[in-house]
Motif scaffolding. Structure first.
Motif, short mmCIF file in Angstrom:
data_model
loop_
_atom_site.label_atom_id
_atom_site.label_comp_id
_atom_site.label_asym_id
_atom_site.label_seq_id
_atom_site.Cartn_x
_atom_site.Cartn_y
_atom_site.Cartn_z
N ALA A 18 0.86 -1.19 0.15
CA ALA A 18 -0.06 0.02 -0.07
C ALA A 18 0.86 1.33 0.06
O ALA A 18 0.51 2.32 -0.73
N ALA A 19 1.87 1.00 0.50
CA ALA A 19 2.88 2.35 0.92
C ALA A 19 3.59 2.73 -0.61
O ALA A 19 3.92 3.69 -1.24
N HIS A 22 0.91 4.19 -2.78
CA HIS A 22 0.77 5.78 -2.42
C HIS A 22 2.04 6.34 -2.98
O HIS A 22 1.67 7.43 -3.53
N ARG A 23 3.30 5.92 -2.82
CA ARG A 23 4.32 6.59 -3.59
C ARG A 23 4.37 6.86 -5.12
O ARG A 23 4.38 7.79 -5.49
N CYS A 26 -1.13 5.98 -6.88
CA CYS A 26 -2.23 5.36 -7.00
C CYS A 26 -3.52 5.17 -6.04
O CYS A 26 -4.70 5.22 -6.24
N ILE A 27 -3.06 5.56 -4.81
CA ILE A 27 -4.07 5.74 -3.60
C ILE A 27 -3.95 7.02 -3.21
O ILE A 27 -2.66 7.45 -2.96
N SER A 28 -4.86 7.40 -2.34
CA SER A 28 -4.66 8.95 -1.40
C SER A 28 -4.15 8.56 -0.21
O SER A 28 -4.05 7.27 0.37
N PRO A 29 -3.68 9.53 0.76
CA PRO A 29 -3.12 9.30 2.01
C PRO A 29 -4.10 8.70 2.96
O PRO A 29 -3.92 8.10 3.58
N THR A 31 -6.69 6.68 1.99
CA THR A 31 -6.88 5.15 1.73
C THR A 31 -5.60 4.50 2.48
O THR A 31 -5.83 3.53 2.97
N LEU A 32 -4.30 5.14 2.47
CA LEU A 32 -3.46 4.42 2.77
C LEU A 32 -3.49 4.38 4.43
O LEU A 32 -3.22 3.37 5.02
N GLU A 33 -4.02 5.33 5.15
CA GLU A 33 -4.13 5.23 6.39
C GLU A 33 -5.25 4.18 6.81
O GLU A 33 -5.18 3.69 8.02
N THR A 359 -10.99 1.57 0.18
CA THR A 359 -11.50 3.03 -0.52
C THR A 359 -12.98 3.11 -0.42
O THR A 359 -13.54 4.16 -0.41
#
Length: 388
Positions: A18-19, A22-23, A26-29, A31-33, A359
């Motif tokens: 997931a990290a 995020h880098r 592809c996903i928002s902060p 969603t990562l959290e 998500t």
């Protein structure tokens, strides 16, 4: 049998994927959290600098503790010293299990220091003042201990030592049979090839996903030992030193042409198979072993002065790298100059579906700062009032 809960290690892999997503944007902060909250990881994961410091500090503590125990038995017999060394090794294992179960230590430097201190102290205690122990016996015990360390703690160094000690055992056994010396290079090559094929298959099994790093390292080592067992320089110099053949410069060994062919052919074959299968392990190992070809050929057949050869080689490598970067700036046939982002274990766990699930979680709060609220109007008689 692994020391950490499988669920925790799976969650760690999911968080890493997931990290990475995020880098890449592809996903928002948020969603990562959300993914991190849904897949918690209760492990102690220090940064590399802290790991080195903890490794050194733990080693110092082990040395002082072992020294204190040895002082208690310094006036006794060798059996007392041996017992204290074994007790110190057991204390290291106990401390390691405590650090994992209670503190969640994972590849923190503490684990490696305690594990290898335990192995070293245990071997020292077993072989202390044992004058009749053979090298083969030592290799067997080291092999057994490192296999257990690999299975329990998924330690990469343990897997490497286990593989090398296994080859040493085979080497010792081959020396005792008739014509074993002549067959030894081909036997080691066959074992290395078999190990590579087996580890490649095992690496794809989801049940062994937590040993992926160990299996990858074993793949690399098996490719290297396969080549080294057939390298002309290694075979000639090892045979010359072990059996006192006193070969003169320019004097070859029986069947030397076979080893010359293997020396030159195997690394390009690795590169070819790596490109064909898009296997980074084969490709990178083959590229590294090209240097061994150059070293071997130059050691026996000097074509030009060393300084000239280094300059020419550097120019060729620099020019080739520049041309390859320009060629792969636009991806071609699955290869690109961009940073590698190979899928990991979490892809086998369908991380994409987990990310999508996080998500679109039912009941998630809207992030809209200007919502439209309906209702609250009033009306009376034939028309509405001025209140909506």
């Amino acid at each position: 049998m692994i020391a950490w809960p499988s669920v925790t290690l799976d969650n760690l892999a999911i968080q890493n994927e997931a990290a990475k997503a995020h880098r890449q944007g592809c996903i928002s902060p948020e969603t990562l959290e959300a993914i991190r909250t849904a897949h918690p990881v209760k492990l102690y994961l220090p940064n590399p600098i802290t790991r080195v410091g903890l490794f050194i500090l733990t080693t110092i503590v082990v040395c002082f503790t072992t020294g204190f125990l040895l002082l208690l038995a310094i006036s006794g017999e060798s059996a007392s010293l041996r017992a204290m060394l074994i007790i110190a090794a057991l204390l290291c294992i106990g401390a390691l299990e405590f650090a994992i179960s209670q503190k969640g230590s994972y590849r923190s430097g503490i684990n490696e220091a305690l594990l290898w201190s335990a192995v070293g102290l245990l071997c020292t205690g077993i072989f202390f003042e044992s004058h009749h122990v053979t090298e083969n016996t030592i290799a067997i015990i080291v092999f057994g201990l490192t296999v257990l360390g690999t299975l329990r703690y998924a330690d990469m160094a343990s897997s490497a030592v286990a593989w090398l000690s296994f080859l040493f055992i085979i080497f010792q056994q081959a020396m005792r049979i008739p014509h074993g010396v002549q067959a030894l290079p081909f036997l080691l090559m066959a074992l290395s090839l078999a190990a590579y094929l087996v580890t490649t298959r095992l690496e794809k099994r989801p049940a062994l996903r937590h040993y992926a790093d160990c299996l990858t390292l074993l793949r690399i080592l098996s490719l290297i030992t396969l080549y080294m067992a057939g390298n002309y320089y290694v075979v000639r110099e090892t045979t010359n030193s072990m059996f006192m053949l006193e070969l003169q410069p320019g004097q070859g060994i029986p069947g030397g042409w076979i080893f010359w062919i293997l020396t030159v052919i195997i690394p390009p074959l690795y590169i070819f198979l790596g490109i064909r299968k898009k296997d980074a392990v084969l490709l990178r190992t083959g590229i590294i072993l090209i240097a061994m070809i150059v070293f071997t050929v130059r050691y026996y057949h000097s074509v030009m002065p060393l300084e000239t050869a280094m300059v020419v080689g550097g120019l060729v490598l620099t020019g080739g790298a520049w041309a390859l970067i320009r060629y792969l700036h636009t991806p071609k046939n699955g290869f690109t100059y961009a940073a590698s982002d190979e899928p990991g274990m979490a892809d086998r766990l369908k991380v994409e579906s987990l990310i999508i699930a996080q998500t679109f979680t039912p009941g998630a709060r809207s992030t809209d700062t200007n919502p439209t609220n309906f209702g609250g109007g009033s009306g009376g008689g034939g028309g509405a009032s001025g209140d909506f």
